[in-house]
Design a protein around this motif. Structure first.
Motif, mmCIF file in Angstrom:
data_model
loop_
_atom_site.group_PDB
_atom_site.id
_atom_site.type_symbol
_atom_site.label_atom_id
_atom_site.label_comp_id
_atom_site.label_asym_id
_atom_site.label_seq_id
_atom_site.Cartn_x
_atom_site.Cartn_y
_atom_site.Cartn_z
ATOM 1 N N UNK A 51 32.547 -5.512 -6.303
ATOM 2 C CA UNK A 51 32.349 -5.564 -7.759
ATOM 3 C C UNK A 51 33.241 -4.566 -8.472
ATOM 4 N N UNK A 52 33.868 -5.027 -9.562
ATOM 5 C CA UNK A 52 34.670 -4.152 -10.419
ATOM 6 C C UNK A 52 34.197 -4.378 -11.845
ATOM 7 N N UNK A 53 34.015 -3.299 -12.574
ATOM 8 C CA UNK A 53 33.510 -3.439 -13.946
ATOM 9 C C UNK A 53 34.436 -2.807 -14.968
ATOM 10 N N UNK A 54 34.362 -3.295 -16.184
ATOM 11 C CA UNK A 54 35.144 -2.709 -17.275
ATOM 12 C C UNK A 54 34.237 -2.452 -18.456
ATOM 13 N N UNK A 55 34.099 -1.188 -18.785
ATOM 14 C CA UNK A 55 33.352 -0.738 -19.965
ATOM 15 C C UNK A 55 31.993 -1.412 -20.142
ATOM 16 N N UNK A 56 31.346 -1.716 -19.066
ATOM 17 C CA UNK A 56 30.004 -2.308 -19.107
ATOM 18 C C UNK A 56 29.935 -3.639 -19.844
ATOM 19 N N UNK A 57 31.095 -4.176 -20.203
ATOM 20 C CA UNK A 57 31.090 -5.460 -20.916
ATOM 21 C C UNK A 57 31.605 -6.591 -20.056
ATOM 22 N N UNK A 58 32.284 -6.240 -19.004
ATOM 23 C CA UNK A 58 32.860 -7.278 -18.171
ATOM 24 C C UNK A 58 32.731 -6.877 -16.708
ATOM 25 N N UNK A 141 25.752 -1.693 -10.356
ATOM 26 C CA UNK A 141 26.478 -2.639 -11.211
ATOM 27 C C UNK A 141 25.573 -3.157 -12.326
ATOM 28 N N UNK A 142 26.156 -3.456 -13.430
ATOM 29 C CA UNK A 142 25.412 -3.989 -14.566
ATOM 30 C C UNK A 142 24.830 -5.344 -14.185
ATOM 31 N N UNK A 143 23.588 -5.550 -14.547
ATOM 32 C CA UNK A 143 22.993 -6.853 -14.298
ATOM 33 C C UNK A 143 23.132 -7.671 -15.577
#
Lengths: 279, 405
Positions: A51-58, A141-143
């Motif tokens: 998992x890779x995230x960007x600014x909690x929006x993506x 990770x953000x759900x």
């Protein structure tokens, strides 16, 4: 094979051992989600999720099932850690990433558990390299809470029809607007840039449209900067499913075939930039 | 204006836009009864191009009703950087696009370019435009003493030998031969420059008329687009020109389209030209306009003054009925630069074009050269300051002829 015999004795302390005859089956798919430096690895008996995230929006997830690996041994229900993805990719390509037929890098990825580095044994042409990459505490990770029940609109398109559109997208537009509707224009990508606006319309009966299930007319805008990285996954994939839920959250699922023809998935979630009421 | 192009015509249209993009940053669209004209001019006003597509080129072509607020057709200009990306990949257009519809003006204030692609996919682009007077150029082809008509690939094959970075080339004609060589300035170290020259026999041309022996030096970069277009359509290229300092016109035409590029040529000292050609045994002695290069300071400074820029060109307001550039007829250069922003923006443009001292000199001189009859004060008094060195002759190369034929 040298790798498996030499580490017989060390197998016990590892909570996760994953082997691939062709490291490209992992590195190619990871390249498609490398837009941030670090990635969260979650391994379960089903396989590996990165998992890779960007600014909690993506959020982008790559799934490599257990049966893709030549060996996949896991001693716990869930093994999680965080590593620098760029470093990991550099190691996987340490032999230069040759694309000559028949020449591939073999990989054995081992992890002892919390606090230990991720150990990679890489072999090509009889030369063995051992890489140890420090791991970090995995972030949660953000759900996105995107569940199938809540999906209002879904289409599956053949990637080749979208690849051109995405490569031509007007990058001076801050947003990418996606309209999905049971009536005209069915599926539309729009940009609003400095020169003017552009619309890409895909009709529901096009040969490129494998599945079309739209119940309500929805128009949502997403930040172009968040979606642009998904072009890498699109380039690798043969099909993509585009779904939106009642909140306007976007799910893009890419079906990727690796070098051996096996199927892996890459998924992108993105939250909408603003709610646009349909006209 | 509303028109529909199909299949291969979309690719030709795209190629025309590519050629125009090599000239200027803006694309003028002029829908007329005669057809749709696409034009561009460079910031120094030393290069102009026009592609006219007759109504037969299109599957459908309509100008819109005249009753709509008195003017049925809108003349406008678009930024090249908004239009070029739509036609950038011609192979993909060829593969995917079945039809293309272009609508200018009403009802919206946009130019709409719509591509109907394979698999039912439709791409619609609505581009902002600026209303503008039509742009036309002064050029009297029928008055040109020298006319060459080259088969489609001949000129393209010749210029292929020059490096891509080569800015200017010199075309020399005598009744016996035509030659092309690269142009370089006194300042450059001659030992480091690769000199290329090739000659053709008049028989290589479909039509060969040399009224005045001349050498003309013009910018190659701006011509390449037209040559590539001619090659892809297998059209012969006509060249109309006179002595150095007068513009040269390269044009192609077929049943449904006409295209031309008018380039200013470097001013040369008049006295030198006739004397050179009276030395029959000597092959082309270099006629570099050394004199023109020398007065770097004064001429250059003058040309950057807005008034200097404006007065160089003939400013005549456009009228709807004026015919567009059509080689046999004389046209007038008409410009929208009457508005207050015009001269200033061109001043800036002239400055921005002049990135190197050498090119700025060329720019200003070419500019004057286009309307040399108006102002010869600075240039006409240039003395010959450099003489020809013998080592030039060692660099002569004699190409047997165009390989393509």
């Amino acid at each position: 094979m040298p790798l498996s015999t030499q580490s017989q004795a060390d197998d016990e302390p590892y909570v996760l051992v994953a082997s691939l005859d062709n490291a490209r089956n992992l590195s190619n798919i990871l390249k498609s989600i490398t837009f941030k430096d670090h990635a969260i690895f979650s391994a379960t008996p089903n396989g590996l999720k990165v998992t890779v995230e960007d600014s909690k929006c993506m959020q982008a997830n790559a799934f490599i099932q257990a049966d893709i690996f030549q060996e996949f041994t896991i001693k716990e229900d869930l093994v999680g850690f965080q590593v620098n993805l760029t470093v990991l990719l550099d190691c996987l390509n340490i032999f230069g990433g040759s694309t000559v037929q028949g020449v591939s890098t073999a990989l054995r990825m081992c992890y002892r558990g919390y606090g230990y580095p991720l150990t990679l044994f890489l072999e090509e042409g009889g030369v063995v390299t051992v890489c140890k990459i420090n791991t970090q505490e995995p972030e949660e990770p953000v759900d996105f809470d995107f569940c199938s029940n809540n999906v209002t609109n879904k289409v599956i398109l053949l990637s080749e029809s979208l690849k051109e559109a995405f490569s031509e997208l007007d990058m001076t537009s801050e947003v990418l607007q996606i309209t999905m509707s049971p009536s005209q224009p069915y599926f539309r990508l729009s940009t609003f840039g400095n020169s003017g606006n552009a619309h890409y319309d895909y009709p529901k009966d096009s040969e490129m449209m494998e599945l079309f299930r739209c119940t309500t007319t929805q128009t949502n805008r997403y930040k172009m900067s968040l979606l642009k990285p998904s072009t890498k996954a699109l380039a690798l994939s043969c099909k993509v499913s585009v779904r939106t839920d009642s909140r306007g959250f976007l799910s893009l699922q890419y079906l990727v075939r690796n070098d051996d023809g096996q199927i892996c998935f890459v998924e992108y979630y993105c939250c909408p930039d603003e709610e646009v009421e349909e006209e | 204006m509303n028109c529909l192009l199909e299949g291969n015509c979309v690719k030709a249209f795209g190629k025309a836009i590519h050629a125009l993009s090599r000239i200027g940053d803006e694309l003028w669209l002029d829908p007329m009864v005669k057809g749709l004209a696409l034009r561009a001019v460079n910031s120094a006003h030393s290069a102009y191009a026009c592609f006219l597509f007759s109504p037969l080129f299109f599957q459908q072509y309509s100008l819109g009703s005249v009753s709509e607020q008195g003017s049925g057709t809108v003349k406008c200009k678009l930024a090249m950087k908004s239009v070029l990306p739509l036609f950038r990949c011609l192979t993909s257009i060829e593969r995917n696009v079945e039809r293309c519809q272009i609508t200018v003006g009403t009802p919206s204030d946009r130019v709409m370019i719509q591509f109907f692609c394979r698999h039912g996919i439709i791409k619609t682009h609505n581009l902002r435009f600026q209303e503008s007077e039509a742009l036309q150029a002064v050029f009297a082809s029928h008055l040109c003493p020298n006319v060459l008509k080259a088969p489609a690939r001949l000129l393209g094959d010749m210029v292929m030998h020059f490096p891509v970075c080569q800015e200017e080339i010199t075309l020399s004609v005598t009744p016996e031969r035509v030659s092309l060589r690269n142009y370089y300035e006194e300042g450059n170290d001659r030992k480091k420059t690769m000199c290329t020259e090739m000659s053709l026999h008049p028989d290589e041309f479909n039509y060969f008329q040399v009224g005045v022996e001349s050498d003309i030096t013009f910018c190659l970069k701006e011509l390449r687009g037209l040559l590539s277009f001619a090659e892809s359509h297998c059209l012969p290229v006509s060249v109309h020109f006179a002595a150095a300092g007068k513009p040269v016109c390269f044009s192609v035409e077929d049943m449904v389209l006409e295209a031309s590029v008018v380039l200013a040529t470097l001013m040369d000292s008049e006295s030198r030209i006739p004397s050179q050609h009276t030395q029959p045994p000597a092959p082309t002695t270099p006629r570099r306009a050394d004199a023109a290069v020398v007065p770097l300071g004064s001429c250059e400074a003058d040309s950057r003054v807005p008034q200097g820029v404006v007065t160089m060109m003939e400013l005549i307001p456009s009228s709807q009925g004026s015919p567009i550039l059509n080689p046999p007829t004389q046209m007038l250069l008409e410009s929208h630069f009457d508005d207050p922003n015009g001269p200033r923006s061109h001043d800036e443009a002239c400055v921005s074009v002049a990135s190197t001292p050498a090119s700025s000199t060329i720019c200003s001189l070419l500019f004057r050269a286009v309307s040399s009859e108006q102002d010869g004060v600075c240039v006409a008094q240039l003395p010959v300051l450099a003489c020809y060195s013998d080592e030039e002759e060692d660099m002569e190369e004699d190409y047997p002829g165009s390989p393509s034929l």
